[in-house]
Design a protein around this motif. Structure first.
Motif, short mmCIF file in Angstrom:
data_model
loop_
_atom_site.label_atom_id
_atom_site.label_comp_id
_atom_site.label_asym_id
_atom_site.label_seq_id
_atom_site.Cartn_x
_atom_site.Cartn_y
_atom_site.Cartn_z
N ALA A 119 -15.82 -0.59 13.43
CA ALA A 119 -15.64 -1.23 12.12
C ALA A 119 -14.17 -1.55 11.86
O ALA A 119 -13.84 -2.60 11.30
N ILE A 123 -11.35 -5.03 10.63
CA ILE A 123 -10.33 -4.91 9.57
C ILE A 123 -8.96 -5.29 10.10
O ILE A 123 -8.20 -6.04 9.47
N ILE A 341 -22.08 -2.60 15.74
CA ILE A 341 -21.31 -2.18 14.57
C ILE A 341 -20.11 -3.10 14.36
O ILE A 341 -19.80 -3.52 13.24
N ALA A 345 -19.46 -5.49 11.13
CA ALA A 345 -18.20 -5.33 10.39
C ALA A 345 -17.44 -6.65 10.31
O ALA A 345 -16.86 -6.99 9.27
N THR A 346 -17.44 -7.41 11.39
CA THR A 346 -16.76 -8.71 11.41
C THR A 346 -17.38 -9.67 10.40
O THR A 346 -16.67 -10.37 9.66
N LEU A 348 -19.05 -8.81 7.68
CA LEU A 348 -18.73 -8.30 6.34
C LEU A 348 -17.30 -8.66 5.93
O LEU A 348 -17.06 -9.07 4.78
N ILE A 349 -16.37 -8.51 6.86
CA ILE A 349 -14.95 -8.75 6.53
C ILE A 349 -14.64 -10.23 6.37
O ILE A 349 -13.93 -10.65 5.45
N PRO A 356 -12.43 -3.47 3.08
CA PRO A 356 -12.32 -2.57 4.22
C PRO A 356 -12.92 -1.19 4.00
O PRO A 356 -13.51 -0.62 4.92
N THR A 359 -16.55 -1.28 4.36
CA THR A 359 -16.83 -1.55 5.78
C THR A 359 -16.72 -0.26 6.59
O THR A 359 -17.52 -0.01 7.50
N ILE A 360 -15.72 0.57 6.27
CA ILE A 360 -15.57 1.87 6.93
C ILE A 360 -16.80 2.74 6.65
O ILE A 360 -17.35 3.38 7.56
N GLY A 363 -19.57 1.68 8.70
CA GLY A 363 -19.39 2.13 10.08
C GLY A 363 -19.81 3.57 10.27
O GLY A 363 -20.45 3.92 11.27
#
Length: 375
Positions: A119, A123, A341, A345-346, A348-349, A356, A359-360, A363
């Protein structure tokens, strides 16, 4: 109480609770909180802080919190930001140290940590993209950044790469500009704190001075910290290498700066008092470095030749972050679970407004679920 000071405490305490993944990830999360959400400063000035922070000893991301706190709320903000960022990791590490000393082993945290690094990659990538838009001001700076990226991937020390880029860029752009104005006398760029003290036999003072020395001269990652502490503690017979490895592992597992390892080791050696003096010793030099250096940064921008130096160092700092991202990706994306994952995460960001920290958390959740498939 100063509302800016309260805001500084809230921002960096939150980051201290969720900032996993090392300095590059911490700085990426700061960029989101400070530049995107709150606009405390320009992205260009944030880059200046990154560049200068990379050139002084100590934990880069922790020193960045201090710089940002200073900019928002003055000298008091420097101390509030640094302490707020360090505090959560210190408390968590102290609790883990207590459990380690009492039960003789580390808690099982790997399933929860498994999804954090994938994740974090997204970020860091987002921050690099935003910062590079300000750093890459010309074709020459792009070439300089590529050179730093290449030498960093080849294993050249990041401090050597940053300094070399700064000096090379400064000389090149100075000669190119054919400046007509007289240059001011160089302001000191670095302050080095030399410690050459005969350590007293009192255990708490001995512990404090050992960690003060390490904090004053430390450059680099957790692996470099391992080498420093191995020389200072293991070779002196104060700690076994296995205990040191466990301590470094705890620093990696907890949010915030990896130097919270000092809390773990201090508790092992001398209980609560040892944890307190070791933590104070290793972080104290950073507060002093930032306190002295911060007022010089705007002046450096006003000097033509030092502005060239900063621009070059800033490009180099972004290149080093990119090198860290590539190395982390190589070491992290080793199975389909971590790749999934990282992809989520990509998205979402880059495609949503989820920040972030969430996102963490995603993860951690996915890592816990998907880690059951790893055998």
């Amino acid at each position: 109480m100063n509302p800016n000071l309260i805001e500084v405490a809230q921002v960096f305490f939150k980051l201290g609770c969720f900032a996993f993944g090392g300095p590059a990830a911490h700085i990426a999360m700061m960029e989101d909180e400070i530049i995107e959400k709150r606009k405390w400063m320009t992205r260009e000035y944030f880059l200046d802080l990154i560049g200068t922070t990379n050139l002084i000893p100590g934990p880069n991301s922790t020193e960045m919190t201090m710089h940002c706190g200073y900019e928002r709320a003055g000298k008091a903000g420097l101390f509030v930001a640094g302490i707020s960022f360090i505090f959560p990791a210190t408390i968590i590490t102290a609790i883990l140290a207590y459990l380690y000393v009492k039960y003789g082993k580390l808690p099982e945290v790997e399933p929860f940590m498994y999804g954090i690094k994938p994740a974090v990659l997204a970020i860091i990538a987002s921050a690099i993209l935003k910062l590079s838009k300000k750093a890459l001001k010309s074709t020459e700076l792009i070439i300089l950044g590529i050179l730093v990226l290449v030498v960093s991937l080849l294993g050249v020390n990041e401090i050597v790469a940053l300094l070399a880029a700064g000096i090379l860029g400064m000389l090149y752009f100075y000669m190119k500009s054919k400046a007509r104005t007289n240059l001011n006398t160089f302001s000191p760029l670095l302050l080095f704190l030399g410690i050459n003290t005969t350590i007293a036999k009192i255990s708490t003072l001995k512990l404090f001075l050992i960690f003060l020395k390490v904090g004053a001269i430390l450059y680099g990652s957790g692996y470099v910290l391992f080498a420093y502490l191995d020389a200072e503690l293991v070779t002196r017979g104060l700690l076994t290498r296995a205990e040191l490895i466990d301590a470094i592992a705890m620093g990696q597992f907890t949010p915030g700066p990896v130097l919270s390892t000092s809390t773990f080791i201090g508790y092992q050696l001398n209980g609560f008092t040892g944890a307190l003096v070791a933590t104070t010793g290793i972080f104290l030099p950073s507060f002093l470095f930032v306190l002295i250096l911060n007022p010089f940064i705007p002046r450096m921008r006003k000097s033509t030749i030092l502005r060239y130096f900063l621009d070059s160092v800033n490009v180099a700092a972004v290149a080093v972050m990119f090198a860290v991202l590539l190395v982390m990706a190589r070491d992290t994306l080793i199975d389909w679970q971590s790749i999934v994952i990282a992809l989520i995460a990509t998205i979402l960001i880059f495609r949503t407004k989820i920040g972030p920290i969430w996102t963490i958390i995603m993860g951690v959740f996915l890592g816990f679920i998907l880690s059951d498939f790893i055998k």
